[in-house]
Design an enzyme around this catalytic site. Structure first.
Site, mmCIF file in Angstrom:
data_model
loop_
_atom_site.group_PDB
_atom_site.id
_atom_site.type_symbol
_atom_site.label_atom_id
_atom_site.label_comp_id
_atom_site.label_asym_id
_atom_site.label_seq_id
_atom_site.Cartn_x
_atom_site.Cartn_y
_atom_site.Cartn_z
ATOM 1 N N GLU A 269 9.886 6.503 3.400
ATOM 2 C CA GLU A 269 9.730 5.067 3.634
ATOM 3 C C GLU A 269 10.331 4.250 2.488
ATOM 4 O O GLU A 269 10.667 3.083 2.652
ATOM 5 C CB GLU A 269 8.245 4.717 3.794
ATOM 6 N N HIS A 290 8.923 32.922 7.290
ATOM 7 C CA HIS A 290 8.921 33.753 8.507
ATOM 8 C C HIS A 290 9.106 32.890 9.749
ATOM 9 O O HIS A 290 8.862 33.346 10.870
ATOM 10 C CB HIS A 290 7.605 34.531 8.588
ATOM 11 N N LYS A 404 7.053 -1.961 15.668
ATOM 12 C CA LYS A 404 5.883 -2.802 15.925
ATOM 13 C C LYS A 404 6.258 -3.983 16.814
ATOM 14 O O LYS A 404 5.560 -4.330 17.771
ATOM 15 C CB LYS A 404 5.306 -3.304 14.602
HETATM 16 O O1 LIG Z 1 -2.472 -0.371 5.017
HETATM 17 P P1 LIG Z 1 -1.810 -1.030 6.206
HETATM 18 O O2 LIG Z 1 -1.393 -2.426 5.940
HETATM 19 O O3 LIG Z 1 -2.635 -0.865 7.452
HETATM 20 O O4 LIG Z 1 -0.422 -0.235 6.440
HETATM 21 C C1 LIG Z 1 -0.478 1.142 6.724
HETATM 22 C C2 LIG Z 1 0.916 1.707 6.632
HETATM 23 O O5 LIG Z 1 1.808 1.045 7.540
HETATM 24 C C3 LIG Z 1 3.001 0.692 6.838
HETATM 25 O O6 LIG Z 1 2.885 -0.650 6.424
HETATM 26 C C4 LIG Z 1 4.201 0.851 7.715
HETATM 27 O O7 LIG Z 1 3.963 0.095 8.852
HETATM 28 C C5 LIG Z 1 3.032 1.586 5.629
HETATM 29 O O8 LIG Z 1 3.875 1.115 4.625
HETATM 30 C C6 LIG Z 1 1.584 1.529 5.263
HETATM 31 O O9 LIG Z 1 1.229 2.565 4.368
#
Ligand SMILES: O=P(O)(O)OC[C@H]1O[C@](O)(CO)[C@@H](O)[C@@H]1O
Length: 418
Positions: A269, A290, A404
């Site tokens: 990421e 394996h 999203k």
């Molecule tokens: O802690 P939050 O804001 O729910 O985000 C959870 C995860 O989702 C992300 O923002 C990616 O969508 C990650 O960077 C983060 O660790």
């Protein structure tokens, strides 16, 4: 640490690393760099107090979170807690909100019906869909089971000021821990995000933080020649520049499998941007030798390996002598399994190097809270440097927003359609 790169070539990056080191603080989300050097005694005491209450009043802590909000805790718990059963004084810690599986959640609720439960919901933004939906289910479940007593059994870890979850927690009167605003999700494991869940599981969080502090002290060194985290970052970068597109993190203890998942998010990421970056992949040896060992030895030459090895594993076992010796293995009966593991690592490194797979070796003295804390900080420091060498921002994740947005558009269309 060694690999098939020439030290003099690595040190050619000295000036560039120095410059990046000096400009890193320009980024907003670098609070994790100095955090282990600060005095967190009051916070750790508060976490220990809540953890003791949870361990006294519950059989299970349900952690609700996704990505950096749960991967670190699960990684530390799996690496340090017993393979079977619970640690002394620890209780079961389970995770939900890490997926969109209704079956997973439904089965968890049925499992919890015979247990006393606390919930720790963790979200930096306070609005990520997976944990938000899971928390909706958990919250109603807990209210059904505990009535007014529910307030003390839900602990919220989120932003100090903003977000939907912050509003819910304020309104409901849930106890709260803060995710520092200058620490991003995948860099937040050494904050209440990771510390409360693993304290409940039975991990010595002060030892974990002591190890991180040791790393933060040692790795504050800007000179590449004396900073192993920066050397690892440069080696990764040089191999990427040579055309290797996959890094294979290989460890030799099954308890590190979930640590692999934390490492994957941290590097994947942080670096996978502008159609660049090493793909972070992981294997657990010798098990996966394996399974995918054939490919590593003789498949596409697109990967290098980072072998992660701990010299001392708690509870190691000596190979027993058997007078019958029908298996012909008495010659191993004076060695422990981890000693044999170490030799299998050396054999693997030699064989894969011969198969034109460059090998970086990271060695630590012991798999315990202190050295895991050190390693977590080591990887975060290396990752930030590596992403900057790649000339991408180590601390944002714009690409994740894409799925999203699409999902919300479709859900809204669905809503309109129904
Ligand atoms: O802690 P939050 O804001 O729910 O985000 C959870 C995860 O989702 C992300 O923002 C990616 O969508 C990650 O960077 C983060 O660790």
């Amino acid at each position: 640490m060694n690999c098939s790169l020439d030290d003099s070539d690595i040190l050619k990056y000295k000036k560039r690393v120095q410059a990046i080191h000096e400009t890193l603080p320009q980024y907003a989300l670098t609070g994790w760099v100095d955090s282990p050097l600060q005095d967190h005694d009051a916070l750790l005491t508060s976490i220990e107090r809540v953890s003791s209450e949870i361990r006294a009043c519950a059989d299970v802590l349900v952690v609700v979170g996704v990505g950096g909000s749960f991967l670190g805790a699960r990684a530390i718990q799996e690496a340090l807690m017993p393979y079977f059963g619970l640690a002394k004084g620890g209780i079961e810690v389970v995770y939900v909100g890490l997926n969109m599986s209704g079956a997973y959640i439904k089965e968890l609720l049925a499992y919890l019906d015979t247990k006393q439960v606390y919930v720790n919901v963790i979200s930096k933004s306070g609005g990520t869909m997976e944990p938000a939906l899971a928390f909706r289910v958990m919250r109603l479940y807990m209210e059904e089971r505990y009535g007014e007593k529910v307030t003390e059994r839900i602990v919220v870890t989120t932003d100090a000021e903003k977000g939907i979850l912050k509003g819910i927690a304020d309104e409901a009167g849930y106890r709260q821990f803060v995710i520092p605003s200058d620490i991003g999700g995948r860099y937040s494991v050494l904050t209440p995000v990771g510390l409360l869940p693993v304290a409940v599981a039975g991990v010595d969080i002060r030892s974990l933080m002591d190890g991180a502090r040791h790393a933060a002290t040692e790795l504050a060194e800007s000179d590449l020649a004396y900073n192993d985290a920066y050397k690892y970052a440069v080696m990764r970068h040089m191999l990427y520049e040579k055309g290797y597109t996959i890094e294979l993190l290989a460890s030799f203890e099954p308890g590190l499998n979930k640590f692999h998942e934390w490492w994957k998010q941290l590097f994947g990421e942080s670096e996978g941007k502008e159609y660049k970056g090493l793909y972070p992949s992981t294997v657990n040896f010798s098990t996966d030798l394996h399974a995918i060992g054939q490919f590593i030895q003789e498949g596409s030459r697109v990967m290098f390996e980072t072998l992660l090895h701990f010299h001392d594993i708690e509870g190691d076992l000596a190979v027993p002598f058997d007078a019958r010796n029908e298996d012909g293995l008495n010659y191993l009966s004076n060695r422990t399994f981890n000693e044999i593991n170490a030799i299998s690592k050396q054999g693997t490194a030699l064989a894969h190097a011969e198969g034109k797979v460059p090998v970086i070796q990271l060695e630590l003295p012991k798999l315990d809270a202190y050295h895991l804390g050190y390693l977590i900080y080591f990887f975060m420091k290396a990752c930030a440097m590596s992403a900057c060498l790649l000339e991408v921002n180590p601390f944002d994740q714009p690409g994740v927003e894409a799925y999203k947005r699409k999902m919300l558009e479709l859900l809204k269309e669905e809503k309109v359609a129904k």
